[in-house]
Design an enzyme around this catalytic site. Sequence first.
Site, PDB file in Angstrom:
ATOM      1  N   LYS A  58     -26.226  -7.860  43.625  1.00 49.07           N
ATOM      2  CA  LYS A  58     -27.571  -7.994  44.197  1.00 49.07           C
ATOM      3  C   LYS A  58     -28.207  -9.321  43.795  1.00 49.07           C
ATOM      4  O   LYS A  58     -28.693 -10.076  44.633  1.00 49.07           O
ATOM      5  CB  LYS A  58     -28.473  -6.829  43.731  1.00 49.07           C
ATOM      6  CG  LYS A  58     -27.926  -5.444  44.048  1.00 49.07           C
ATOM      7  CD  LYS A  58     -28.840  -4.339  43.551  1.00 49.07           C
ATOM      8  CE  LYS A  58     -28.977  -4.248  42.050  1.00 49.07           C
ATOM      9  NZ  LYS A  58     -27.760  -3.811  41.329  1.00 49.07           N
ATOM     10  N   ARG A  83     -35.534   2.326  43.522  1.00 50.91           N
ATOM     11  CA  ARG A  83     -34.403   2.939  42.837  1.00 50.91           C
ATOM     12  C   ARG A  83     -34.518   4.436  42.766  1.00 50.91           C
ATOM     13  O   ARG A  83     -33.630   5.089  42.230  1.00 50.91           O
ATOM     14  CB  ARG A  83     -34.396   2.410  41.407  1.00 50.91           C
ATOM     15  CG  ARG A  83     -33.280   1.437  41.107  1.00 50.91           C
ATOM     16  CD  ARG A  83     -33.534   1.008  39.685  1.00 50.91           C
ATOM     17  NE  ARG A  83     -32.417   0.521  38.991  1.00 50.91           N
ATOM     18  CZ  ARG A  83     -32.087  -0.771  38.889  1.00 50.91           C
ATOM     19  NH1 ARG A  83     -32.743  -1.696  39.541  1.00 50.91           N
ATOM     20  NH2 ARG A  83     -31.084  -1.124  38.155  1.00 50.91           N
ATOM     21  N   ARG A 129     -20.626 -11.297  32.580  1.00 47.89           N
ATOM     22  CA  ARG A 129     -21.757 -12.017  33.177  1.00 47.89           C
ATOM     23  C   ARG A 129     -22.596 -12.765  32.142  1.00 47.89           C
ATOM     24  O   ARG A 129     -22.828 -12.291  31.049  1.00 47.89           O
ATOM     25  CB  ARG A 129     -22.657 -11.004  33.883  1.00 47.89           C
ATOM     26  CG  ARG A 129     -24.022 -11.571  34.238  1.00 47.89           C
ATOM     27  CD  ARG A 129     -24.800 -10.651  35.106  1.00 47.89           C
ATOM     28  NE  ARG A 129     -25.080  -9.378  34.478  1.00 47.89           N
ATOM     29  CZ  ARG A 129     -25.651  -8.377  35.110  1.00 47.89           C
ATOM     30  NH1 ARG A 129     -25.994  -8.496  36.372  1.00 47.89           N
ATOM     31  NH2 ARG A 129     -25.875  -7.253  34.490  1.00 47.89           N
ATOM     32  N   ARG A 147     -27.237 -10.434  28.699  1.00 50.69           N
ATOM     33  CA  ARG A 147     -28.228  -9.354  28.658  1.00 50.69           C
ATOM     34  C   ARG A 147     -27.893  -8.305  27.599  1.00 50.69           C
ATOM     35  O   ARG A 147     -26.741  -7.973  27.406  1.00 50.69           O
ATOM     36  CB  ARG A 147     -28.309  -8.674  30.031  1.00 50.69           C
ATOM     37  CG  ARG A 147     -29.261  -9.383  30.969  1.00 50.69           C
ATOM     38  CD  ARG A 147     -29.119  -8.937  32.396  1.00 50.69           C
ATOM     39  NE  ARG A 147     -29.162  -7.490  32.604  1.00 50.69           N
ATOM     40  CZ  ARG A 147     -29.163  -6.935  33.811  1.00 50.69           C
ATOM     41  NH1 ARG A 147     -29.154  -7.695  34.891  1.00 50.69           N
ATOM     42  NH2 ARG A 147     -29.176  -5.631  33.936  1.00 50.69           N
ATOM     43  N   ARG A 159     -26.100   3.237  33.191  1.00 48.93           N
ATOM     44  CA  ARG A 159     -26.765   2.639  34.358  1.00 48.93           C
ATOM     45  C   ARG A 159     -26.116   3.126  35.653  1.00 48.93           C
ATOM     46  O   ARG A 159     -26.805   3.394  36.645  1.00 48.93           O
ATOM     47  CB  ARG A 159     -26.720   1.104  34.260  1.00 48.93           C
ATOM     48  CG  ARG A 159     -27.744   0.573  33.227  1.00 48.93           C
ATOM     49  CD  ARG A 159     -27.371  -0.796  32.679  1.00 48.93           C
ATOM     50  NE  ARG A 159     -27.250  -1.817  33.688  1.00 48.93           N
ATOM     51  CZ  ARG A 159     -26.641  -2.993  33.498  1.00 48.93           C
ATOM     52  NH1 ARG A 159     -26.093  -3.268  32.313  1.00 48.93           N
ATOM     53  NH2 ARG A 159     -26.589  -3.870  34.466  1.00 48.93           N
TER      54      ARG A 159
HETATM   55  P1  AP5 Z   1     -24.955  -9.574  39.723  1.00 49.74           P
HETATM   56  O1  AP5 Z   1     -25.266 -10.247  41.002  1.00 49.74           O
HETATM   57  O2  AP5 Z   1     -25.657 -10.065  38.501  1.00 49.74           O
HETATM   58  O3  AP5 Z   1     -25.117  -7.990  39.881  1.00 49.74           O
HETATM   59  P2  AP5 Z   1     -26.404  -7.103  40.156  1.00 49.74           P
HETATM   60  O4  AP5 Z   1     -26.112  -6.227  41.310  1.00 49.74           O
HETATM   61  O5  AP5 Z   1     -27.629  -7.946  40.201  1.00 49.74           O
HETATM   62  O6  AP5 Z   1     -26.327  -6.197  38.857  1.00 49.74           O
HETATM   63  P3  AP5 Z   1     -27.407  -5.874  37.752  1.00 49.74           P
HETATM   64  O7  AP5 Z   1     -26.639  -5.514  36.511  1.00 49.74           O
HETATM   65  O8  AP5 Z   1     -28.439  -6.919  37.627  1.00 49.74           O
HETATM   66  O9  AP5 Z   1     -28.024  -4.571  38.336  1.00 49.74           O
HETATM   67  P4  AP5 Z   1     -28.814  -3.517  37.622  1.00 49.74           P
HETATM   68  O10 AP5 Z   1     -29.289  -2.760  38.760  1.00 49.74           O
HETATM   69  O11 AP5 Z   1     -28.052  -2.748  36.614  1.00 49.74           O
HETATM   70  O12 AP5 Z   1     -29.866  -4.327  36.727  1.00 49.74           O
HETATM   71  P5  AP5 Z   1     -31.398  -4.677  36.921  1.00 49.74           P
HETATM   72  O13 AP5 Z   1     -31.664  -5.979  36.319  1.00 49.74           O
HETATM   73  O14 AP5 Z   1     -31.789  -4.454  38.325  1.00 49.74           O
HETATM   74  O15 AP5 Z   1     -23.377  -9.648  39.513  1.00 49.74           O
HETATM   75  C1  AP5 Z   1     -22.773  -9.222  38.297  1.00 49.74           C
HETATM   76  C2  AP5 Z   1     -21.671 -10.215  37.880  1.00 49.74           C
HETATM   77  O16 AP5 Z   1     -20.599 -10.157  38.809  1.00 49.74           O
HETATM   78  C3  AP5 Z   1     -22.135 -11.687  37.862  1.00 49.74           C
HETATM   79  O17 AP5 Z   1     -21.582 -12.316  36.745  1.00 49.74           O
HETATM   80  C4  AP5 Z   1     -21.594 -12.284  39.156  1.00 49.74           C
HETATM   81  O18 AP5 Z   1     -21.244 -13.636  38.996  1.00 49.74           O
HETATM   82  C5  AP5 Z   1     -20.365 -11.416  39.434  1.00 49.74           C
HETATM   83  N1  AP5 Z   1     -20.193 -11.165  40.857  1.00 49.74           N
HETATM   84  C6  AP5 Z   1     -21.178 -10.894  41.786  1.00 49.74           C
HETATM   85  N2  AP5 Z   1     -20.633 -10.695  43.012  1.00 49.74           N
HETATM   86  C7  AP5 Z   1     -19.277 -10.826  42.857  1.00 49.74           C
HETATM   87  C8  AP5 Z   1     -18.171 -10.738  43.767  1.00 49.74           C
HETATM   88  N3  AP5 Z   1     -18.356 -10.471  45.087  1.00 49.74           N
HETATM   89  N4  AP5 Z   1     -16.938 -10.921  43.258  1.00 49.74           N
HETATM   90  C9  AP5 Z   1     -16.736 -11.189  41.914  1.00 49.74           C
HETATM   91  N5  AP5 Z   1     -17.764 -11.299  41.017  1.00 49.74           N
HETATM   92  C10 AP5 Z   1     -19.014 -11.114  41.492  1.00 49.74           C
HETATM   93  O19 AP5 Z   1     -32.071  -3.547  36.046  1.00 49.74           O
HETATM   94  C11 AP5 Z   1     -31.940  -3.543  34.642  1.00 49.74           C
HETATM   95  C12 AP5 Z   1     -32.731  -2.402  34.027  1.00 49.74           C
HETATM   96  O20 AP5 Z   1     -34.129  -2.570  34.313  1.00 49.74           O
HETATM   97  C13 AP5 Z   1     -32.405  -0.996  34.554  1.00 49.74           C
HETATM   98  O21 AP5 Z   1     -31.304  -0.427  33.889  1.00 49.74           O
HETATM   99  C14 AP5 Z   1     -33.716  -0.273  34.283  1.00 49.74           C
HETATM  100  O22 AP5 Z   1     -33.847   0.072  32.928  1.00 49.74           O
HETATM  101  C15 AP5 Z   1     -34.755  -1.328  34.597  1.00 49.74           C
HETATM  102  N6  AP5 Z   1     -35.168  -1.336  36.024  1.00 49.74           N
HETATM  103  C16 AP5 Z   1     -35.016  -2.351  36.913  1.00 49.74           C
HETATM  104  N7  AP5 Z   1     -35.509  -2.032  38.127  1.00 49.74           N
HETATM  105  C17 AP5 Z   1     -35.988  -0.769  38.004  1.00 49.74           C
HETATM  106  C18 AP5 Z   1     -36.598   0.125  38.921  1.00 49.74           C
HETATM  107  N8  AP5 Z   1     -36.821  -0.223  40.203  1.00 49.74           N
HETATM  108  N9  AP5 Z   1     -36.969   1.350  38.459  1.00 49.74           N
HETATM  109  C19 AP5 Z   1     -36.758   1.718  37.182  1.00 49.74           C
HETATM  110  N10 AP5 Z   1     -36.174   0.920  36.256  1.00 49.74           N
HETATM  111  C20 AP5 Z   1     -35.789  -0.319  36.658  1.00 49.74           C
HETATM  112 MG    MG Z   2     -29.331  -8.156  38.963  1.00 50.69          MG
END
Ligand code: AP5
Ligand code: MG
Length: 216
Positions: free
Chosen positions: A13, A88, A127, A161, A172
């Site tokens: 994402k 979410r 990452r 992170r 997660r």
């Molecule tokens: P990346 O693009 O960073 O993945 P992502 O989908 O953004 O994954 P996240 O870990 O950020 O998602 P998340 O939902 O767990 O975390 P968030 O910050 O939203 O890609 C990952 C890696 O893979 C990178 O190194 C990239 O280079 C590589 N990659 C990408 N695409 C690739 C491909 N096609 N092929 C190969 N490699 C690839 O949330 C964190 C925390 O915040 C949650 O756990 C929760 O506690 C809280 N939170 C956030 N939003 C909410 C909400 N709406 N409600 C409640 N709690 C929330």
């Molecule tokens: Mg992300």
Amino acid sequence: MNIILLGPPGAGKGTQAERLVADRGMVQLSTGDMLRAEKNAGTDLGNRIKAVMDAGELVSDEIVSSLIDENLARLDAGQGVIFDGYPRTAAQAGTLDGILARHDRKLDYVIELEVDEDALVERIVGRYTCAKCGAGYHDKFKQPKVAGTCDVCGSHDFKRRADDNEETVRTRMAEYRAKTEPIIPIYDARGILRRVDGMADIEDVSVAIAAILDGK
Ligand code: AP5
Ligand code: MG
Ligand code: ZN
């Protein structure tokens, strides 16, 4: 154009949002980034949510929805938005409808990145991001052009992170399956859900998303 990027942790994402920002001048609203900023700044809110985030659990619907509302209010009407990591839960999806209506915006597409969970742990533990500008990298899948130097800003400082370890990633993913996956049918029923193969190379995923946004 307003879109949601949906998918489990590590689906890509953030990676795809970063490209849409660069290619189309859209604005990325990532609740994860907003919450991490609060956490790192040590605000009251940040201290309250730290344990929840570090455990990989979801922060309350009220907190994330108010962050989205505040950030959306700062944008110009013409700026397209990418919702990354929000909504979410079913409650957040309902709240977002109200927020968008109040800001006179409509949701164009919800893009689900379909991925194989087994590959996600490798993506997540490898990452890291630039500590200065936030550009995203990966030990294996997306290395900087010059080792140890950010492609975007030239910084040599990188960070990882706190929740990017295997155990927290499992929590997660479980949260995603239990609370987020069930909202997908809501958007499917509205006819705005599009599915993209998130296991393809980063570039190919971008091409598939561009085709959707360009109506091809
Ligand atoms: P990346 O693009 O960073 O993945 P992502 O989908 O953004 O994954 P996240 O870990 O950020 O998602 P998340 O939902 O767990 O975390 P968030 O910050 O939203 O890609 C990952 C890696 O893979 C990178 O190194 C990239 O280079 C590589 N990659 C990408 N695409 C690739 C491909 N096609 N092929 C190969 N490699 C690839 O949330 C964190 C925390 O915040 C949650 O756990 C929760 O506690 C809280 N939170 C956030 N939003 C909410 C909400 N709406 N409600 C409640 N709690 C929330
Ligand atoms: Mg992300
Ligand atoms: Zn940088």
